[in-house]
Enzyme design. Structure first.
Site, PDB file in Angstrom:
ATOM      1  N   GLU A  47       0.864  -1.186   0.000  1.00 32.75           N
ATOM      2  CA  GLU A  47       0.000   0.000   0.000  1.00 32.75           C
ATOM      3  C   GLU A  47       0.891   1.224   0.000  1.00 32.75           C
ATOM      4  O   GLU A  47       2.051   1.127   0.382  1.00 32.75           O
ATOM      5  CB  GLU A  47      -0.836   0.040   1.294  1.00 32.75           C
ATOM      6  CG  GLU A  47      -1.917  -0.985   1.358  1.00 32.75           C
ATOM      7  CD  GLU A  47      -2.353  -1.239   2.796  1.00 32.75           C
ATOM      8  OE1 GLU A  47      -1.943  -0.500   3.701  1.00 32.75           O
ATOM      9  OE2 GLU A  47      -3.086  -2.209   2.989  1.00 32.75           O
TER      10      GLU A  47
ATOM     11  N   LYS B 233       2.126   4.737   1.593  1.00 33.33           N
ATOM     12  CA  LYS B 233       2.169   5.278   2.950  1.00 33.33           C
ATOM     13  C   LYS B 233       1.602   6.690   2.878  1.00 33.33           C
ATOM     14  O   LYS B 233       2.220   7.596   2.307  1.00 33.33           O
ATOM     15  CB  LYS B 233       3.604   5.280   3.469  1.00 33.33           C
ATOM     16  CG  LYS B 233       3.714   5.616   4.943  1.00 33.33           C
ATOM     17  CD  LYS B 233       5.101   5.292   5.462  1.00 33.33           C
ATOM     18  CE  LYS B 233       5.201   5.432   6.962  1.00 33.33           C
ATOM     19  NZ  LYS B 233       4.820   6.739   7.472  1.00 33.33           N
TER      20      LYS B 233
ATOM     21  N   ASP C  51       0.523  10.296   3.964  1.00 32.32           N
ATOM     22  CA  ASP C  51       1.155  11.232   4.885  1.00 32.32           C
ATOM     23  C   ASP C  51       0.085  12.069   5.577  1.00 32.32           C
ATOM     24  O   ASP C  51      -0.232  13.177   5.156  1.00 32.32           O
ATOM     25  CB  ASP C  51       2.139  12.120   4.112  1.00 32.32           C
ATOM     26  CG  ASP C  51       3.137  12.756   5.049  1.00 32.32           C
ATOM     27  OD1 ASP C  51       3.187  12.356   6.227  1.00 32.32           O
ATOM     28  OD2 ASP C  51       3.864  13.654   4.605  1.00 32.32           O
TER      29      ASP C  51
ATOM     30  N   TYR D 102      -6.906   1.331   6.337  1.00 35.05           N
ATOM     31  CA  TYR D 102      -5.984   0.289   5.882  1.00 35.05           C
ATOM     32  C   TYR D 102      -5.738  -0.831   6.881  1.00 35.05           C
ATOM     33  O   TYR D 102      -4.807  -1.614   6.729  1.00 35.05           O
ATOM     34  CB  TYR D 102      -4.645   0.902   5.478  1.00 35.05           C
ATOM     35  CG  TYR D 102      -4.054   1.875   6.484  1.00 35.05           C
ATOM     36  CD1 TYR D 102      -3.676   1.445   7.745  1.00 35.05           C
ATOM     37  CD2 TYR D 102      -3.878   3.218   6.153  1.00 35.05           C
ATOM     38  CE1 TYR D 102      -3.142   2.327   8.664  1.00 35.05           C
ATOM     39  CE2 TYR D 102      -3.350   4.109   7.067  1.00 35.05           C
ATOM     40  CZ  TYR D 102      -2.980   3.662   8.314  1.00 35.05           C
ATOM     41  OH  TYR D 102      -2.453   4.533   9.222  1.00 35.05           O
TER      42      TYR D 102
ATOM     43  N   LYS E 202      10.517   4.315   2.597  1.00 38.51           N
ATOM     44  CA  LYS E 202      10.235   5.742   2.417  1.00 38.51           C
ATOM     45  C   LYS E 202      10.951   6.271   1.184  1.00 38.51           C
ATOM     46  O   LYS E 202      12.133   5.987   0.971  1.00 38.51           O
ATOM     47  CB  LYS E 202      10.713   6.516   3.643  1.00 38.51           C
ATOM     48  CG  LYS E 202       9.973   6.095   4.912  1.00 38.51           C
ATOM     49  CD  LYS E 202       9.070   7.175   5.404  1.00 38.51           C
ATOM     50  CE  LYS E 202       9.691   7.843   6.581  1.00 38.51           C
ATOM     51  NZ  LYS E 202       8.951   8.929   7.114  1.00 38.51           N
TER      52      LYS E 202
ATOM     53  N   CYS F 245      11.062  48.243   7.055  1.00 37.72           N
ATOM     54  CA  CYS F 245      10.456  47.735   5.831  1.00 37.72           C
ATOM     55  C   CYS F 245      11.379  47.993   4.647  1.00 37.72           C
ATOM     56  O   CYS F 245      11.806  49.136   4.428  1.00 37.72           O
ATOM     57  CB  CYS F 245       9.104  48.408   5.598  1.00 37.72           C
ATOM     58  SG  CYS F 245       8.339  47.936   4.040  1.00 37.72           S
TER      59      CYS F 245
ATOM     60  N   CYS G 130       9.544  50.692   2.242  1.00 33.77           N
ATOM     61  CA  CYS G 130       9.191  52.068   2.592  1.00 33.77           C
ATOM     62  C   CYS G 130       9.951  52.590   3.812  1.00 33.77           C
ATOM     63  O   CYS G 130       9.789  53.740   4.199  1.00 33.77           O
ATOM     64  CB  CYS G 130       7.687  52.203   2.804  1.00 33.77           C
ATOM     65  SG  CYS G 130       7.114  51.406   4.307  1.00 33.77           S
TER      66      CYS G 130
ATOM     67  N   CYS H 173       4.764  45.395   8.240  1.00 33.29           N
ATOM     68  CA  CYS H 173       5.007  46.809   8.011  1.00 33.29           C
ATOM     69  C   CYS H 173       3.686  47.518   8.291  1.00 33.29           C
ATOM     70  O   CYS H 173       2.683  47.246   7.643  1.00 33.29           O
ATOM     71  CB  CYS H 173       5.429  47.060   6.570  1.00 33.29           C
ATOM     72  SG  CYS H 173       5.354  48.810   6.156  1.00 33.29           S
TER      73      CYS H 173
ATOM     74  N   CYS I 205       2.916  52.229   1.898  1.00 34.77           N
ATOM     75  CA  CYS I 205       3.941  51.266   1.507  1.00 34.77           C
ATOM     76  C   CYS I 205       3.581  50.672   0.134  1.00 34.77           C
ATOM     77  O   CYS I 205       2.519  50.064  -0.015  1.00 34.77           O
ATOM     78  CB  CYS I 205       4.011  50.181   2.590  1.00 34.77           C
ATOM     79  SG  CYS I 205       5.220  48.911   2.248  1.00 34.77           S
TER      80      CYS I 205
HETATM   81  S1  IVH Z   1      -0.173   0.034   8.711  1.00 39.81           S
HETATM   82  C1  IVH Z   1       1.159  -1.873  12.804  1.00 39.81           C
HETATM   83  N1  IVH Z   1      -0.559   1.204   6.392  1.00 39.81           N
HETATM   84  O1  IVH Z   1       2.448   5.142   9.066  1.00 39.81           O
HETATM   85  C2  IVH Z   1       1.205  -1.147  11.538  1.00 39.81           C
HETATM   86  N2  IVH Z   1       0.272   2.525   8.194  1.00 39.81           N
HETATM   87  O2  IVH Z   1       4.994   4.591  10.571  1.00 39.81           O
HETATM   88  C3  IVH Z   1       0.002  -0.355  11.295  1.00 39.81           C
HETATM   89  N3  IVH Z   1       0.597   4.900   7.617  1.00 39.81           N
HETATM   90  O3  IVH Z   1       1.217   5.032  12.327  1.00 39.81           O
HETATM   91  C4  IVH Z   1       0.167   0.673  10.276  1.00 39.81           C
HETATM   92  N4  IVH Z   1      -0.080   4.748   5.525  1.00 39.81           N
HETATM   93  O4  IVH Z   1      -0.113   6.371  10.626  1.00 39.81           O
HETATM   94  C5  IVH Z   1      -0.141   1.360   7.668  1.00 39.81           C
HETATM   95  N5  IVH Z   1      -0.979   2.101   4.284  1.00 39.81           N
HETATM   96  C6  IVH Z   1      -0.584   2.272   5.560  1.00 39.81           C
HETATM   97  C7  IVH Z   1      -0.163   3.509   6.073  1.00 39.81           C
HETATM   98  C8  IVH Z   1       0.270   3.611   7.391  1.00 39.81           C
HETATM   99  C9  IVH Z   1       0.375   5.562   6.476  1.00 39.81           C
HETATM  100  C10 IVH Z   1       1.126   5.527   8.845  1.00 39.81           C
HETATM  101  C11 IVH Z   1       0.371   5.169  10.086  1.00 39.81           C
HETATM  102  C12 IVH Z   1       1.393   4.588  11.020  1.00 39.81           C
HETATM  103  C13 IVH Z   1       2.675   5.057  10.439  1.00 39.81           C
HETATM  104  C14 IVH Z   1       3.744   4.069  10.763  1.00 39.81           C
END
Ligand code: IVH
Length: 669
Positions: free
Chosen positions: A114, A116, A118, A226, A313, A407, A410, A425, A431
């Site tokens: 999946e 990740k 943010d 997720y 990452k 500033c 001005c 300012c 200005c």
């Molecule tokens: S699974 C025990 N799936 O990343 C593991 N986490 O560094 C449960 N996060 O705290 C997490 N996307 O907030 C999982 N597809 C994803 C995610 C995800 C973002 C975040 C989540 C977690 C952090 C872990």
């Protein structure tokens, strides 16, 4: 209304709202406008206020917030919320794969990948199908129950329908602000002279912890799920779990993929490295999970994280370059922004020469010296940022940057209000960038929409002393414009025509355009509707201002102060004299008869003689009611051309009378 009528009506409105919500979030379709949707919610809210005992625990009115939570309850997580092991290298990923293989004694296994997301993680508890808790991660062991805020997330089901729903389960996911929403939010803040937010993640996190849930509702958070937890979920793999929560109506990102081995995982990672830029939210990597839940259990956890999952990452691209100097920009509201002037360098495909430094705190935090080599990064933000100084390359004779005191435009001494990060300012009226900025704000599309004028022309008009305030625009003559560089007969006429046409811009546009601090487009619209004329607004007391919709203390004070200033008063008088609109054209339709009293209508399709809004006004004017969707309680469906067949079918099935435009006319004749 009697309680039994109210009960019926509440059910009807609830069904309608849920129907449109489902349509929007699950099927990506709309049948009514946002405004109509909000209207339905408001009607429901009103009834629930009158009959509090009839309010359902899963009422969709919770989407609009309204609850103020002074202190969130601290709750212990049923299953601790662990984090994930991180890696940036394919080699370490192979090592992870080796550990998994070993831990499973050579048994076959597969992965589930999946992205990740943010954002901020959230744990949602459902009991008997009802969403009862929304808990933040906190320290992993306990978090805060921010349920009122969580309920404002429209894509989250408040109640799960269907067969075989476990009596209790938990789903986890990530709450985020979609890129588009974040951009819009910042634009609105810019328009009203508020500091913009640095990134979507922190803004989402701050939003989730706000005390006023109606403000949260306005921010439009979203959520991807997720992870499914609980004792009776009846699934063997993560894959099945994801499909199950999807079938229960949760939003799952469609970007997941089952992978047979680590090679396929690496392909997935490579595939999304660039493509993730097109996704509606920020992502910073890939999460790789062992698919079989039984195998997950066998692998178990370390103290901090699961052994069956890892996060890969993506590297934010970073490079080091020389800080040549700092310049300072002054905006429309007088806010000063320091900008790093860098030795040009190629980063992620574009040449970077400048980076925003936000404010004096940021310069101090980085301990910047002119001549330093700094690391520049392009991460979630579009504008590159300086992450740190390369201290190894600092020479002996550099000096820490001293923030300017005056500033740069001005020369006025800058001020910094307590608790605010920005320097300002205060020379609002003298200005140059503030003056020009106010005129640019005035002519923009969302305000007076004078598109024959632009930044460059305004700069010239200012330099020639022709325009210092918006009202000066309306005194411009052809001879004035002919003095501008490159201006001939035609271009001058264009500008004058544009200015002339702007006199027809509606009151709310004018009100937004004159640039009262904290009065953005939406607030201007609400004020215009509520006070109707500029004179009413100008003479309103602070308390009266507070009574208007969307107006809090900050806005009320700002509007009140604005109209007490001599200069603003003079400017408004001049704009009035020029013929601008200072009265709202919005009219509640006047009652002309009660021939349609007690009758309800839905309008669908397009018509020969009327716009849809005109038809609506006519119905209201004759005492009828306009509904937005077909139900058994509906009396008439006014059918125009191109009406959807589904609507007609539904109306026929429910025995609703379908009438034409002509038949409708006869009813009110
Ligand atoms: S699974 C025990 N799936 O990343 C593991 N986490 O560094 C449960 N996060 O705290 C997490 N996307 O907030 C999982 N597809 C994803 C995610 C995800 C973002 C975040 C989540 C977690 C952090 C872990």
């Amino acid at each position: 209304m009697s309680p039994s009528e109210a009960k019926k009506k509440i059910q009807e409105l609830t069904d309608q709202v849920n129907y449109h919500n489902d349509l929007y979030y699950q099927k990506n379709k709309t049948e009514i406008s946002d405004f109509e949707f909000d209207q339905l919610l408001k009607d429901l809210e009103q009834l629930e206020k009158e009959f509090p005992e009839l309010k359902q625990p899963d009422s969709p009115t919770q989407r609009v917030g309204g609850t103020i939570t002074k202190e969130f309850a601290s709750v212990v997580h049923e299953y601790p919320m662990l984090s994930l092991g991180n890696t940036y290298s394919p080699q370490e990923l192979e090592d992870f794969d080796g550990r998994v293989a070993k831990g499973l004694d050579g048994d076959a296994y597969e992965y589930f990948c999946e992205l990740k997301f943010d954002g901020v993680s959230i744990s949602l508890i459902y009991e008997n199908g009802l969403l009862t808790r929304g808990i933040t991660r906190g320290d992993g062991v306990r978090g805060d129950d921010v349920i009122a805020n969580v309920k404002t997330i429209r894509s989250l089901p408040l109640k799960i329908k269907g067969k075989n729903i476990p009596a209790k389960f938990e789903v986890r996911g990530e709450v985020f602000l979609p890129k588009k929403v974040f951009k819009q939010l910042n634009k609105e803040r810019e328009d009203i002279g508020e500091e913009t937010y640095a990134n979507a993640r922190n803004t989402a996190s701050g939003t989730l912890k706000m005390q006023d849930s109606s403000e949260v509702a306005r921010r439009k958070l979203d959520c991807f799920l997720y992870y499914l937890l609980g004792e009776e979920n009846n699934v063997q793999t993560h894959d099945e779990a994801i499909h199950k929560i999807e079938s229960w109506g949760f939003q799952v990102s469609p970007t997941y993929k089952k992978c047979k081995n680590i090679r396929e995982v690496l392909e997935y990672i490579a595939h999304w490295e660039k493509k993730r830029a097109d996704l509606p939210l920020e992502t910073d990597g890939v999460v790789i999970k062992v698919n079989s839940l039984d195998q997950q259990e066998r692998l178990g956890f370390t103290a901090k994280s699961p052994r069956w999952a890892i996060a890969y990452k993506y590297k934010a691209e970073s490079i080091s370059t020389r800080l040549n100097g700092i310049t300072y920009q002054v905006g429309r509201t007088g806010a000063v922004t320091p900008v790093a002037e860098l030795e040009p360098v190629l980063l992620a495909g574009t040449t970077v020469k400048r980076a925003s430094l936000h404010n004096a705190n940021e310069i101090a935090r980085l301990d910047l010296h002119i001549g330093d080599y700094v690391f520049v990064e392009k991460g979630g933000e579009i504008i590159p940022k300086i992450t740190s100084v390369d201290l190894n390359r600092r020479s002996g004779h550099t000096k820490a940057v001293e923030y300017i005191a005056e500033c740069p435009e001005c020369g006025t001494a800058l001020v910094r209000k307590e608790g605010e990060a920005n320097h300002y300012c205060p020379n609002e009226k003298g200005c140059p960038p503030q003056i020009k900025g106010k005129i640019e704000h005035f002519i923009q599309r969302k305000a007076m929409d004078i598109d024959s004028l632009g930044e460059k022309t305004i700069g010239q008009l200012y330099d020639l002393n022709l325009v210092k305030t918006p009202a000066d625009l309306y005194d411009l003559k052809k001879e004035d414009l002919l003095r501008l560089e490159g201006f001939k007969d035609l271009s001058s006429k264009n500008v004058l025509d544009g200015i002339e046409a702007s006199k027809a811009a509606p009151f709310e546009a004018v009100l937004f355009g004159i640039g009262i601090r904290f009065v953005g487009k939406t607030v201007a619209e609400k004020l215009a509707r509520y006070f109707k004329t500029i004179d009413n607004l100008a003479s309103a007391s602070y308390e009266q201002l507070l009574e208007a919709p969307e107006v809090g203390e900050k806005i009320a004070q700002s509007v009140f102060d604005f109209f007490r200033e001599k200069e603003s008063q003079k400017e408004i008088e001049r704009l009035k004299a020029a013929g601008l609109q200072f009265e709202s054209s919005f009219k509640e339709p006047e009652k002309v008869s009660s021939s349609l009293a007690g009758k309800s209508f839905v309008i669908s399709g397009t018509f020969q003689r009327y716009e849809r809004d005109q038809l609506k006004d006519l119905i209201i004017a004759h005492g009828g009611k306009v509904l937005s969707s077909v139900s058994g309680k509906l009396d008439y469906l006014v059918a125009g051309d191109n009406m959807g067949p589904a609507k007609r079918e539904k109306a026929e099935k429910l025995g609703v009378k379908i009438i034409s435009e002509e038949e409708f006319e006869r009813m009110i004749a």
